[in-house]
Motif scaffolding. Sequence first.
Motif, PDB file in Angstrom:
ATOM      1  N   GLU A  49      20.606 -48.470 -28.833  1.00  0.00           N
ATOM      2  CA  GLU A  49      20.034 -48.198 -30.152  1.00  0.00           C
ATOM      3  C   GLU A  49      19.442 -46.803 -30.285  1.00  0.00           C
ATOM      4  N   THR A  50      18.975 -46.256 -29.169  1.00  0.00           N
ATOM      5  CA  THR A  50      18.201 -45.012 -29.262  1.00  0.00           C
ATOM      6  C   THR A  50      18.928 -43.775 -28.766  1.00  0.00           C
ATOM      7  N   VAL A  51      20.030 -43.926 -28.072  1.00  0.00           N
ATOM      8  CA  VAL A  51      20.664 -42.784 -27.406  1.00  0.00           C
ATOM      9  C   VAL A  51      21.052 -41.675 -28.376  1.00  0.00           C
ATOM     10  N   ASP A  52      21.342 -42.011 -29.631  1.00  0.00           N
ATOM     11  CA  ASP A  52      21.726 -40.978 -30.600  1.00  0.00           C
ATOM     12  C   ASP A  52      20.650 -40.762 -31.666  1.00  0.00           C
ATOM     13  N   GLN A  53      19.415 -41.191 -31.371  1.00  0.00           N
ATOM     14  CA  GLN A  53      18.323 -41.042 -32.323  1.00  0.00           C
ATOM     15  C   GLN A  53      17.453 -39.830 -31.964  1.00  0.00           C
ATOM     16  N   ASP A  54      16.661 -39.378 -32.940  1.00  0.00           N
ATOM     17  CA  ASP A  54      15.751 -38.256 -32.726  1.00  0.00           C
ATOM     18  C   ASP A  54      14.410 -38.801 -32.244  1.00  0.00           C
ATOM     19  N   MET A  55      14.353 -39.166 -30.964  1.00  0.00           N
ATOM     20  CA  MET A  55      13.139 -39.732 -30.392  1.00  0.00           C
ATOM     21  C   MET A  55      12.128 -38.612 -30.129  1.00  0.00           C
ATOM     22  N   THR A  56      10.927 -38.759 -30.682  1.00  0.00           N
ATOM     23  CA  THR A  56       9.900 -37.733 -30.496  1.00  0.00           C
ATOM     24  C   THR A  56       8.677 -38.244 -29.748  1.00  0.00           C
ATOM     25  N   LEU A  57       8.395 -39.544 -29.835  1.00  0.00           N
ATOM     26  CA  LEU A  57       7.287 -40.151 -29.098  1.00  0.00           C
ATOM     27  C   LEU A  57       7.796 -41.382 -28.371  1.00  0.00           C
ATOM     28  N   ILE A  58       7.487 -41.452 -27.076  1.00  0.00           N
ATOM     29  CA  ILE A  58       7.871 -42.614 -26.263  1.00  0.00           C
ATOM     30  C   ILE A  58       6.621 -43.111 -25.548  1.00  0.00           C
ATOM     31  N   SER A  59       6.392 -44.416 -25.642  1.00  0.00           N
ATOM     32  CA  SER A  59       5.180 -45.009 -25.089  1.00  0.00           C
ATOM     33  C   SER A  59       5.529 -46.213 -24.230  1.00  0.00           C
ATOM     34  N   GLY A  60       4.793 -46.369 -23.122  1.00  0.00           N
ATOM     35  CA  GLY A  60       5.001 -47.544 -22.277  1.00  0.00           C
ATOM     36  C   GLY A  60       4.397 -47.346 -20.904  1.00  0.00           C
ATOM     37  N   ILE A  61       4.445 -48.381 -20.090  1.00  0.00           N
ATOM     38  CA  ILE A  61       3.976 -48.296 -18.712  1.00  0.00           C
ATOM     39  C   ILE A  61       4.985 -47.468 -17.903  1.00  0.00           C
ATOM     40  N   PHE A  86       4.437 -38.289 -24.719  1.00  0.00           N
ATOM     41  CA  PHE A  86       4.540 -39.481 -23.890  1.00  0.00           C
ATOM     42  C   PHE A  86       3.167 -40.139 -23.848  1.00  0.00           C
ATOM     43  N   VAL A  87       3.099 -41.394 -24.273  1.00  0.00           N
ATOM     44  CA  VAL A  87       1.850 -42.154 -24.278  1.00  0.00           C
ATOM     45  C   VAL A  87       1.970 -43.269 -23.241  1.00  0.00           C
ATOM     46  N   TYR A  88       0.968 -43.387 -22.385  1.00  0.00           N
ATOM     47  CA  TYR A  88       1.071 -44.374 -21.311  1.00  0.00           C
ATOM     48  C   TYR A  88      -0.292 -44.998 -21.054  1.00  0.00           C
ATOM     49  N   GLY A  89      -0.293 -46.075 -20.311  1.00  0.00           N
ATOM     50  CA  GLY A  89      -1.521 -46.750 -19.912  1.00  0.00           C
ATOM     51  C   GLY A  89      -1.190 -47.862 -18.952  1.00  0.00           C
ATOM     52  N   GLY A  90      -2.214 -48.462 -18.381  1.00  0.00           N
ATOM     53  CA  GLY A  90      -2.001 -49.633 -17.527  1.00  0.00           C
ATOM     54  C   GLY A  90      -1.949 -49.337 -16.043  1.00  0.00           C
ATOM     55  N   VAL A  91      -1.477 -48.132 -15.674  1.00  0.00           N
ATOM     56  CA  VAL A  91      -1.418 -47.756 -14.261  1.00  0.00           C
ATOM     57  C   VAL A  91      -1.755 -46.275 -14.138  1.00  0.00           C
ATOM     58  N   GLN A 117       8.257 -30.462 -18.641  1.00  0.00           N
ATOM     59  CA  GLN A 117       6.927 -31.036 -18.825  1.00  0.00           C
ATOM     60  C   GLN A 117       6.696 -31.255 -20.318  1.00  0.00           C
ATOM     61  N   ILE A 118       6.129 -32.395 -20.676  1.00  0.00           N
ATOM     62  CA  ILE A 118       5.756 -32.623 -22.079  1.00  0.00           C
ATOM     63  C   ILE A 118       4.320 -33.132 -22.131  1.00  0.00           C
ATOM     64  N   PRO A 119       3.632 -32.949 -23.256  1.00  0.00           N
ATOM     65  CA  PRO A 119       2.261 -33.466 -23.370  1.00  0.00           C
ATOM     66  C   PRO A 119       2.238 -34.982 -23.234  1.00  0.00           C
ATOM     67  N   SER A 120       1.113 -35.491 -22.731  1.00  0.00           N
ATOM     68  CA  SER A 120       0.963 -36.937 -22.580  1.00  0.00           C
ATOM     69  C   SER A 120      -0.452 -37.345 -22.972  1.00  0.00           C
ATOM     70  N   ILE A 121      -0.588 -38.598 -23.375  1.00  0.00           N
ATOM     71  CA  ILE A 121      -1.889 -39.180 -23.711  1.00  0.00           C
ATOM     72  C   ILE A 121      -2.044 -40.470 -22.927  1.00  0.00           C
ATOM     73  N   GLU A 122      -3.127 -40.579 -22.161  1.00  0.00           N
ATOM     74  CA  GLU A 122      -3.400 -41.808 -21.414  1.00  0.00           C
ATOM     75  C   GLU A 122      -4.287 -42.717 -22.248  1.00  0.00           C
ATOM     76  N   THR A 123      -3.966 -43.991 -22.269  1.00  0.00           N
ATOM     77  CA  THR A 123      -4.772 -44.977 -22.976  1.00  0.00           C
ATOM     78  C   THR A 123      -5.207 -46.073 -22.007  1.00  0.00           C
TER      79      THR A 123
END
Length: 498
Positions: free
Chosen positions: A202-214, A243-248, A264-270
């Motif tokens: 679903e995403t391989v041909d999309q303009d993904m700008t923010l990705i979040s997950g563990i 890149f937004v991440y949390g949990g570990v 390198q891209i900016p990231s936010i820890e939650t």
Amino acid sequence: MGFRSILSKPFAAYIARQTARWAKAPGKYQDKILREIVAKAQGTAFGKDHDFQNIHSYEDFKARVPVRDYEGLKSYVDRVVEGEENVLWPGKPAYFAKTSGTTSGTKYIPITKESIPNHMNSARNALLSYVHETGNGKFLDGKLIFLSGAPTLEQKAGINTGRLSGIVNHHVPGYLRTNQMPSYDTNCIEDWEEKVDAIVEETVDQDMTLISGIPPWVQMYFDRLKAKTGKPIKDIFPNFEMFVYGGVNFEPYRAKLFETIGKQIPSIETYPASEGFIAYQDSQTEPGLLLLADSGIFFEFIPADEYFDENPTRLKIDQVELGVNYALVLNSNAGLWGYSIGDTVKFINKDPYRLLVTGRIKHFISAFGEHVIGEEVEQAMKATCAKFPETELVEFTVAPEVTPAEGLPLHEWYVEFAAKPKDLEAFEKELDLQLRERNTYYDDLISGAILRPLKIVELNKNAFIDYMKSIGKLGGQNKVPRLSNDRKIADAMQSLKV
């Protein structure tokens, strides 16, 4: 520049002003929350059992409300699950967040109408803090993906029940839904590997700008994108910039993840949990996570080395000290009281109050009194990898070996490498040295020939994925414990060794 990024800037400035107000006086706002939630819950079964009507101070509260984990609060939660009203909080919860417990089986964490903003607004404000500090909101204009559990909900006593990530999915604001990925149907796929493959399509041909997950599950997504296209992530998603991440702890995954991305891209820890959203990274220049002192949760802190005492010290935010490991306790407008979440944190700043998540209060190794904690093994591994820059980690976990077939007892480190150190024996020695520098008890045991130096046990490719799959916890918000005081995980890894 799209309308989302344009509108985000004045809103981010407004949120920044609000945040600065409570961050400068967290003790005042915390006291206010305690008064409000105790007053609101006076007529509940829990409030009556614990004499809430005579609580007029924090000292009164501590005298009446003991610290409990889920098991200790379970008798009250069970009554809510059975449909009783006014047990922990007025009325019934809006949701149950369903999680896996180690001793309690399935846990049902209440989420109330009053506590939903804590989960939703905190995630939003983490992004807006970044927008305000950097002036960059461009990532809000492209496609956003939140790698999470399925949003499907079931009914428990008429209450919608599911994973926290699934519940949150139902509250994503409309202005983000139009660019949220994956599709609802794909997000509902229960099998994690099947789901990741569908997300790739679903995403391989999309303009993904923010990705979040563990991080480990984002890495799995990236690996499959790369396998499908033969390209680094920066070429698949040229506008990917958040890149937004949390949990570990991100550090063990950082090098491999950014290598897969290709830049390198900016990231936010939650720091979210089913029990509440606790903190987030509010600055790209200052370390640590800002404790959310005005979000419906009254926090308490117990010095970690007193946690298992009969009457441990309980502190509120303006009583903590820097550099001390504390067990985190929550009291909230979700109806959690004296609730030990199981995490340990350490404050590194008081202006504002920023913390690091240092581990789990029950995840430690102390087979010989060494009390090695998660923060120490993660820091030791990070420092060692820095001296062997060719090394790339996938995952690791540590366990004691009390009765080895030969020789002295030891700590075994089960490690899956993406790229091995050139000299594994030297890497092993350096890792042991780094751990000895961080834990004097461990150092004494090695020096006194009670323990021998640690041993690395190499694991096959995808060992941790195979392990998590074998216990039904692949993907979503599930995490591998960094260390255990028993051999349960280690024994399961024996068939996955190189």
